[in-house]
Design a protein around this motif. Structure first.
Motif, mmCIF file in Angstrom:
data_model
loop_
_atom_site.group_PDB
_atom_site.id
_atom_site.type_symbol
_atom_site.label_atom_id
_atom_site.label_comp_id
_atom_site.label_asym_id
_atom_site.label_seq_id
_atom_site.Cartn_x
_atom_site.Cartn_y
_atom_site.Cartn_z
ATOM 1 N N MET A 142 -58.388 24.712 19.512
ATOM 2 C CA MET A 142 -58.339 23.237 19.230
ATOM 3 C C MET A 142 -56.959 22.475 19.141
ATOM 4 O O MET A 142 -56.316 23.262 18.461
ATOM 5 C CB MET A 142 -59.550 22.291 18.426
ATOM 6 C CG MET A 142 -59.377 21.182 18.269
ATOM 7 S SD MET A 142 -60.611 20.224 16.953
ATOM 8 C CE MET A 142 -62.097 21.559 17.778
ATOM 9 N N SER A 143 -56.824 21.942 19.825
ATOM 10 C CA SER A 143 -55.438 21.093 20.105
ATOM 11 C C SER A 143 -55.336 20.243 18.952
ATOM 12 O O SER A 143 -56.090 18.961 18.530
ATOM 13 C CB SER A 143 -55.212 20.491 20.842
ATOM 14 O OG SER A 143 -55.973 19.476 21.637
ATOM 15 N N ILE A 144 -54.348 19.574 18.816
ATOM 16 C CA ILE A 144 -54.179 18.647 17.745
ATOM 17 C C ILE A 144 -54.311 17.279 18.485
ATOM 18 O O ILE A 144 -54.883 16.562 17.880
ATOM 19 C CB ILE A 144 -52.775 18.669 17.918
ATOM 20 C CG1 ILE A 144 -51.749 19.718 16.701
ATOM 21 C CG2 ILE A 144 -52.213 17.043 16.592
ATOM 22 C CD1 ILE A 144 -52.764 19.622 15.692
ATOM 23 N N VAL B 85 -65.923 26.722 8.852
ATOM 24 C CA VAL B 85 -64.460 26.363 9.532
ATOM 25 C C VAL B 85 -62.690 26.564 9.667
ATOM 26 O O VAL B 85 -62.134 26.797 10.761
ATOM 27 C CB VAL B 85 -64.068 24.193 9.628
ATOM 28 C CG1 VAL B 85 -63.044 23.712 10.294
ATOM 29 C CG2 VAL B 85 -65.343 24.376 10.162
ATOM 30 N N LEU B 86 -63.008 27.138 7.933
ATOM 31 C CA LEU B 86 -61.853 27.756 7.347
ATOM 32 C C LEU B 86 -61.385 29.089 7.712
ATOM 33 O O LEU B 86 -60.258 29.565 8.289
ATOM 34 C CB LEU B 86 -61.590 27.914 6.140
ATOM 35 C CG LEU B 86 -61.356 26.227 5.041
ATOM 36 C CD1 LEU B 86 -60.987 27.013 3.656
ATOM 37 C CD2 LEU B 86 -60.423 25.553 6.105
ATOM 38 N N ILE C 220 -59.529 27.020 14.873
ATOM 39 C CA ILE C 220 -59.511 25.496 14.227
ATOM 40 C C ILE C 220 -58.553 25.412 13.715
ATOM 41 O O ILE C 220 -58.363 26.212 12.621
ATOM 42 C CB ILE C 220 -60.545 24.883 13.833
ATOM 43 C CG1 ILE C 220 -61.647 25.211 14.998
ATOM 44 C CG2 ILE C 220 -60.012 22.716 12.949
ATOM 45 C CD1 ILE C 220 -62.621 24.277 14.595
ATOM 46 N N GLY C 221 -56.483 25.301 14.056
ATOM 47 C CA GLY C 221 -55.585 25.648 13.033
ATOM 48 C C GLY C 221 -55.771 24.932 12.140
ATOM 49 O O GLY C 221 -56.726 23.590 11.723
ATOM 50 N N PRO C 222 -54.646 24.788 11.019
ATOM 51 C CA PRO C 222 -55.347 23.837 9.549
ATOM 52 C C PRO C 222 -54.331 22.961 10.101
ATOM 53 O O PRO C 222 -55.116 21.255 9.063
ATOM 54 C CB PRO C 222 -54.146 24.451 8.550
ATOM 55 C CG PRO C 222 -53.421 26.064 9.300
ATOM 56 C CD PRO C 222 -53.944 26.103 10.716
ATOM 57 N N GLY C 223 -53.103 22.905 11.223
ATOM 58 C CA GLY C 223 -52.602 21.630 11.022
ATOM 59 C C GLY C 223 -53.516 20.652 12.208
ATOM 60 O O GLY C 223 -53.862 19.118 11.821
#
Length: 266
Positions: free
Chosen positions: A1-3, A205-206, A211-214
């Motif tokens: 997933m992008s920002i 989700v983690l 899905i990155g932390p950012g």
């Protein structure tokens, strides 16, 4: 997933969690229209932690007052202590039903046809409430019976497209509460449910690799800010106006979705 995707989804979550138009529906519809992958029910639930911060922050003095009253010597006679108990008990139905039907909520019920139908049906129910209910009760007039009935209505929000704020707003109005008082009660009632759902799905989700932390942090921050703005605006709006604009929006969006599904472009 992008920002960018996380930012858009966070904005949608914050704005539509509290407006009676269904956040889950919009988090499912917009990615479908833009050709993005469905972020899933787990990510939707975690984004709600941002709106949890928003609603808890907005109502912080009231929440602290209820907690103080519940621990004080006059808790048996203080209406604030009773309200806290009511809100906690009213949350139990959605917790039980949500766990019992978790696989259906995260699977078949996320189909766009279900969402479209829910948008239309609840929109029409809102219209009926506006037409036939003439609410005059204030927030301080609520009783345990009201809390249980509104809590039972809240379980319907597990169906995407229903809208937790929408169905609880209608239920409270049907019980005689003024629109703005019904909205405040809906927001307060949502705190335990939103918090529990977000915490429960956070590990999922983690662990997700896409899905990155950012992206997650961006989504949460934006959902918090936009959620706070939505709460403030809706409470002011409902003091002097009806829910008719939301009725029109829900029905129009639902019909558009059904048309898109029938035509094959969704």
């Amino acid at each position: 997933m992008s920002i960018l995707e996380a930012a858009v989804l966070g904005l949608l979550q914050g704005l539509t969690e509290f407006l009676p138009i269904s956040s889950t529906a919009h988090l499912r519809i917009v990615p479908a229209l833009l050709g993005w992958k469905d972020s899933g029910a787990a990510f939707t639930a975690v984004l709600q932690l941002g709106t949890l911060v928003a609603v808890a922050g907005y109502f912080l003095p009231e929440l602290l007052g209820m907690c103080k009253a519940a621990l004080g010597p006059d808790r048996k006679s203080d209406p604030r202590a009773a309200r806290l108990l009511h809100l906690l008990i009213a949350t139990l139905p959605i917790g039980i039903v949500g766990l019992a039907f978790k696989s259906h909520i995260e699977g078949p019920l996320r189909h766009l046809a279900v969402i479209a139908t829910s948008l239309i049906v609840v929109g029409l129910v809102m219209a009926l409430a506006e037409r036939f209910c003439h609410p005059t009760r204030e927030l301080d007039d609520t009783r345990m019976r009201d809390a249980l009935l509104i809590g039972l209505a809240q379980t319907l929000a597990l169906v995407p497209g229903v809208s937790r704020s929408g169905i609880t707003l209608v239920a409270a109005m049907a019980l005689g509460m003024r629109r703005d008082a019904a909205a405040r009660y809906s927001f307060l009632l949502g705190i335990p449910a939103i918090g529990a759902a977000g915490v429960l799905e956070l590990p999922t989700v983690l662990r997700a690799t896409d899905i990155g932390p950012g992206a997650l942090a961006v989504g949460l921050v934006i959902s918090t800010v936009s959620g706070y703005v939505a709460i403030s605006w809706l409470l002011k709006f409902l003091r002097t106006r009806s829910t008719l604009p939301f009725v029109i929006y829900r029905v129009a969006l639902g019909l558009l979705l059904l048309s898109g599904l029938a035509a094959g472009w969704l």
